[in-house]
Design a protein around this motif. Structure first.
Motif: not given
Lengths: 202, 1026
Positions: A164, A168, A171-172
């Protein structure tokens, strides 16, 4: 537990509260009622006489104690809104009523008490069964160590939760190539099954 | 069992048994046990179901002294008459009716509930009789005529009105007689005679008495029935003098009931009988005056003046009016707490206001100047009063207590005057362009020769000055002067705000002002001359296209909007009405062109994009609508450079801010911080607003803009999966986009949207898998996500019904055409969604009305649109879908039942087409046949359900002819009574005679439906006998 709270000193200089016009508050948002940080669960307006000005009635649940508070005030008034931060930790152990929590940074915190009541029992039970648990923590203004309170739990397959953060965290970066990521969506997330509970706590 | 005992000989025993049972039922709880009570109830139930109970019932009515038993006897008669109608001789029905009527008239001391029940039985007999074509209409007519003339019921009413309860019942009976119509009358002449007779009797009764409180509703129902039911040509065919007296009487009664209704309000009575009566009479006026074919112009003017004046008088404070005055002239005033749920007067009294507004138009010559002078007077007084307050505050800032009585009275006066003016000058409209009412237009044209246009413009353009201070103010257009009177109210409000007196103002009045301005602007501003035969010169000069007047008004209204949004952000309703006014200003291109020429508009747009105070104090729904307005404005006529600049100011900041937030490296960590969440929420709200602004000519731009966001939103679903309110808002964006845009999208674009929705559903599904909603006391809004998902699916399906797209025609010129390879269809998305939603819907959730309705709407849509997909569903899903339909037909509201019946039809047709007699769907429809058969033949059902039930029934019969025959055989075989057996068998034969063998042919179907209607009337009740 409430006595340990110190609303005055924010971490990194963030103030504990900021003002907001009463009419701009929203249900599910936060507000300080009778000096306590609350989540707004009910909002309604009324007026005295047909030509009177609006008043707002709010019912809030103390985010730490779960106690109900109520207030009514003219809708033009400013109310204090608490600065709330929410953190998720991986639970890796329980000792003498204290939780060992793995932070995103890799450090382990051991200064948070297992909550009283139903929530505490549930966490303990899940942990004893060997289920992997994520713990939600709320923080309000002050230094975390003093006021962090365990607010709920999540559990699921550890392997997936491990993945996870990695996903994330980037993410950017992934966002730009969103389409590409999406193509691989099924592969990445296939079979991902997080079971939920304790949902109502926050 | 009772049936046997009901033979005349056994009557005394029956009466004894019933009286004993009544004693048990009436006994105090301590005296009897549950079992005894149930037994007693059972005795009455089976008594009412006994066959042909007429003789024994008559006997009971004549001999028993127990009221409850009398009541039950009346009920038994009523039920049996309907049940056994076709078995009864017409003469015995008639004698039964006469018996009941005479029975009531001869016994003035009957208990109220017994008398009501007997009269109800009479009414049922008359009603059932009028359905029956076999019965001689003439005889009913004669009998009723006789009742009217000889045994004149109004005379009877006069005799019996000493007893209040009885008077009410007889009025009810009269109201029924007032609505007598249809084949009862052999010809027009007899209808005129009947009406004349009736009205004469009615007028005699009313004029000779002082009306009691309890009679008001009854009398107004009689009048309203007469006016609605009798055709105009019959109404005008009665003697002139009689008709005049009737209308005079109506006007007199309306005013009198209006005054009494006002008294009721002052006394805060629970039972507002006069208000109800007043409503009925005002509605009758609306029906009456809307007819311009049968009455000459001006026929009703004097009456209109009378009723209008009395309405105004009741709503104004003393000395002009009588508001809040009790009967002896004492003023009463209470400051009560009013909750947000309380309806605004303009909605609560919309019917009254519509009637009064209409009457005001009929008598425009009187009413428009009256409203103007009343308003101008109040404006002057309000201005003076506020000035006094200000001086008082300046003199002694600390003196806290100000008596607001005078102000409140002025606000309330102005409130009602604005409402009436709004309803007089313009109509409520939904969607279409509202037109200036012809009466108002004619009135302005008629006087335009005497009017000085320049002075008129001056009156309009100087809201800060007293109208009477302008030289020549009496030679101005009256309609424009009325508008300018309201602008003067608005100006006093604005000035008070600038003088820091906002706390003394009434938000209610603020609401009234913008409500009026919106209504007015919709109808009058930039009046489209093409829509009218002739147009008033003052109107076209003051508010026509390319006039200084309209430019000025637009500027003025915009300033008002901006001021309100800043000052009244804390008054949600007022802010909402204000932003609706703004939408009105920009939703039509012509008006928007003027709006964007105002510098204020650009400032507003920039301010909103910055999300700074005061605009971000507004409630989310107001912000949403504001966004909608700003987007609509962007489609006004501008040169390319300006347009570019505008979008850079309005839409780009939104995109930029959003991308800045979500692209932060630590977004995942900070996403729950209040500031970040607020930014995200504001963006999502704005997206909903943008979607709401969709029109056919901007959908191309808006769709492309929104699609970029939709993809990002799916990422947000993941980030905020623990935050239900944000998840809901994300889904809502999809719901809005689908709702507003899907109907315009061509194949390629629609597919983009389907794909996005499918992905959204997948993410939602993943995050919800195994999720437990543990809160057992959860309220409806805990299931908002489910509701929204169902709404989304329904919206996606709606394209199959409403589709304006022309293979991406609206997108032409926006991008090069691309080859479409159809990968996802609406069916795929929706069925995937249903797969997802169905398992989450439980029977408990269906108890929430909004969830239940949305759910059934969705599954009905699916059955109607993709019947061929239903048999292919996974077994579990198929089963729960069928179970849902069964549940919906058997134990939900009638709306839901109707939806399910509508869903069954395409399913049965699908089976017929596929011709697979072993499919699960085929078996399921067989079960539905039995259900619908029982519903139609054996159970009582709502009459509005009859049509869909009959249609479903026929389709099912076609599909399962053998099973249908079996059902009929089984039913017949249980009938022991040979007479009933024969009747039933005949009825069933007749039913299918016109369509044998039944096929899905339209003509056959219609024939069947017609016979079914007759069948239902004849044997429907027969089978309810135990």
């Amino acid at each position: 537990m409430a006595d340990e709270l110190d609303f005055g000193t924010g971490d990194a200089g963030a103030s504990a509260t900021f003002p907001m016009q009463c009419s701009a508050l929203r249900k599910n948002g936060f507000v300080v009622l009778k000096g306590r940080p609350c989540k707004i669960v009910e909002m309604s307006t009324s007026k005295t006489g047909k030509h009177g000005h609006a008043k707002v009635r709010m019912v809030g649940i103390d985010i730490f104690t779960g106690k109900k508070y109520e207030d009514i005030c003219p809708s033009t008034h400013n109310m204090d809104v608490p600065n709330i931060k929410r953190c998720d930790f991986q639970l890796i152990g329980i000792q003498d009523g204290y939780l060992s929590l793995l932070q995103d940074s890799g450090e382990v915190r051991e200064d948070l008490r297992l909550p009283d009541g139903e929530l505490g029992r549930e966490i303990e039970q899940k942990y004893d069964c060997g289920e992997e648990i994520l713990v939600l923590m709320g923080r309000y203004g002050a230094v975390m160590g003093h006021c962090g309170v365990v607010m709920g739990w999540l559990w699921g397959l550890w392997a997936l939760w491990g993945g996870y953060g990695a996903l994330w965290g980037g993410y950017g970066a992934l966002w730009g190539g969103y389409g590409a990521l999406w193509g691989g969506y099924g592969a990445l997330w296939g079979g991902y099954g997080v079971l939920w509970g304790g949902y109502g706590a926050l | 069992m009772m049936a046997a005992a009901a033979a005349a000989g056994g009557a005394p025993e029956v009466i004894a048994q019933l009286e004993n049972a009544a004693k048990v039922l009436m006994a105090p709880p301590s005296m009897v046990n549950n079992e005894q009570r149930q037994h007693a109830e059972h005795i009455f139930l089976s008594f009412r179901k006994s066959k042909s109970p007429f003789a024994v019932c008559k006997h009971i009515l004549e001999t028993s002294k127990v009221d409850y038993v009398l009541f039950q006897a009346a009920t038994a008669i009523m039920e049996a008459v309907v049940r056994e109608w076709i078995l009864l001789e017409k003469t015995s029905i008639e004698s039964l009716r006469t018996f009941l009527l005479t029975y009531v008239l001869q016994r003035p001391n009957l208990q109220k509930y017994v008398r009501e029940q007997i009269l109800l039985a009479v009414a049922v007999i008359v009603k059932r009789g009028s359905l029956d074509k076999s019965i001689d209409c003439k005889s009913i007519f004669h009998e009723v005529s006789q009742l009217i003339s000889s045994g004149n019921p109004t005379v009877v009413h006069r005799k019996i009105r000493e007893d209040t309860d009885m008077a009410q019942d007889s009025l009810q009976c009269l109201a029924q007689l007032a609505s007598l119509h249809g084949p009862v009358f052999p010809d027009e002449g007899s209808q005129v005679d009947y009406l004349a007779h009736f009205i004469e009797g009615l007028l005699n009764t009313i004029n000779g008495i002082e009306i009691e409180d309890s009679e008001a509703v009854g009398i107004s129902s009689i009048i309203s029935n007469l006016i609605t039911v009798f055709p105009r040509n019959i109404l005008t065919a009665i003697p002139n003098e009689l008709f005049s007296s009737f209308v005079n009487c109506l006007a007199h009664l309306t005013c009198s009931f209006g005054r009494s209704a006002a008294l009721e309000e002052v006394l805060d009575k629970d039972d507002m009988v006069y208000m109800e009566a007043y409503d009925k009479l005002l509605e009758s006026w609306l029906t009456l005056v809307q007819d311009d074919k049968h009455f000459h112009k001006g026929f009703f003017t004097q009456h209109a003046v009378q009723v209008f004046n009395s309405y105004i008088q009741c709503h104004l404070a003393a000395p002009d009016g009588t508001r809040n005055l009790t009967a002896n002239g004492v003023a009463s005033r209470e400051e009560e707490e009013i909750s947000e749920l309380q309806e605004d007067d303009r909605d609560q009294f919309c019917d009254q206001l519509a009637s009064v507004g209409m009457l005001g138009r009929i008598a425009a010559e009187h009413c428009i100047p009256l409203l103007t002078s009343l308003l101008e007077d109040r404006v002057t007084r309000l201005h003076g009063q506020l000035q006094r307050h200000q001086q008082q505050l300046l003199a002694s800032p600390a003196s806290g207590t100000i008596d607001n009585k005078v102000l409140d009275d002025l606000y309330e006066d102005i409130h009602w005057l604005i409402l009436v003016t709004g309803y007089l000058l313009a109509n409520d409209t939904q969607g279409e362009t509202p037109l200036i009412p012809p009466e108002v237009m004619e009135y302005s044209i008629k006087h335009s020769a005497e009017v000085d246009i320049n002075t008129t413009l001056q009156i309009l353009g100087s809201p800060g000055e007293k109208a009477s201070s302008i030289p020549g103010y009496n030679r101005t257009d009256s309609v424009i002067r009325l508008l300018s009177a309201i602008l003067r109210v608005s100006e006093v409000e604005s000035r008070a705000i600038r003088a820091n007196l906002t706390h003394l103002l009434s938000p209610q009045m603020g609401k009234d002002i913008v409500w009026f301005l919106k209504r007015w602007a919709k109808t009058y501003l930039l009046v489209d001359e093409k829509l009218y035969d002739q147009i008033s010169l003052p109107f076209s000069t003051a508010f026509g296209a390319d006039t200084e007047g309209s430019q000025w008004i637009v500027g003025y209204l915009l300033e008002k909007v901006i001021s309100n949004l800043a000052v009244w952000s804390s008054e949600q309703d007022l802010a909402n009405d204000t932003v609706q006014l703004l939408v009105t200003l920009v939703e039509r291109r012509e008006r928007a062109n003027l709006v964007i020429q105002c510098e204020n508009w650009w400032n507003l747009a920039k301010q909103f994009a910055r999300r700074s105070p005061p605009l971000h104090y507004l409630s989310s729904s107001v912000q949403r609508t504001l966004m909608k307005a700003l987007v609509l404005g962007g489609f006004a006529h501008m040169d390319t450079e300006t347009k570019q600049q505008y979008w850079t100011e309005v839409l780009q900041p939104l995109q930029q801010r959003f991308l800045n937030v979500i692209n932060q490296e630590n977004f995942q960590q900070i996403c729950q911080e209040e500031e970040v969440k607020q930014e995200i929420t504001a963006t999502l709200e704005a997206l909903c607003g943008i979607a709401e602004a969709t029109q056919i000519d901007n959908v191309a731009i808006l769709f492309n803009f929104l699609m970029d966001f939709l993809n990002n939103c799916i990422g947000l679903m993941e980030v905020y999966k623990n935050t239900p309110e944000t998840v809901n808002l994300i889904i809502e964006v999809f719901v809005e986009v689908a709702h507003k845009q899907i109907c315009y999208l061509g194949e390629a674009k629609a597919m983009n949207l389907y794909e996005a929705c499918l992905t959204l559903l997948q993410v939602y599904s993943k995050n919800n898998l195994g999720r437990q909603r543990i809160d057992v006391t959860a309220e409806e809004d805990q299931y908002q996500d489910l509701l929204l998902i169902m709404e989304l699916l329904t919206n996606l399906l709606s394209k199959e019904f409403i589709d304006f797209s022309d293979t991406d025609e609206v997108f032409r010129g926006h991008e090069p055409g691309q080859a479409t390879n159809r990968s996802v269809s609406a069916a795929d998305v929706v069925l995937y969604g249903v797969n997802l939603v169905l398992p989450l819907m439980s029977q408990d959730l269906l108890k929430f009305p909004s969830l239940c309705n949305q759910y059934y709407k969705l599954i009905t849509f699916i059955c109607e649109i993709f019947p061929e997909k239903i048999p292919q569903l996974p077994e579990d899903l198929f089963k729960s879908l069928m179970y849902s339909l069964e549940l919906g037909m058997s134990s939900m509201s009638s709306d839901v039942c109707q939806l399910c019946l509508e869903a069954v039809i395409p399913l049965a047709e699908q089976c017929a087409k596929a011709q697979e007699t072993d499919s699960t769907l085929f078996l399921a429809t067989r079960h539905f046949l039995k259900m619908v058969f029982d519903m139609l033949v054996l159970q009582k059902h709502n009459t509005e359900m009859t049509t869909p039930a009959c249609e479903a029934f026929y389709t099912l019969v076609c599909l399962h002819q053998a099973e249908y025959s079996e059902l009929v055989e089984t039913l017949l075989s249980t009938q022991q009574d040979p007479v009933i057996y024969q009747r039933l068998a005949d009825a069933f034969n007749k039913l299918t005679a016109s369509s044998t063998p039944p096929t899905l042919d339209r003509k056959q179907k219609m024939a069947f439906l017609k016979s079914l209607e007759e069948f239902m009337a004849n044997v429907g009740g027969l089978l309810c006998v135990k």
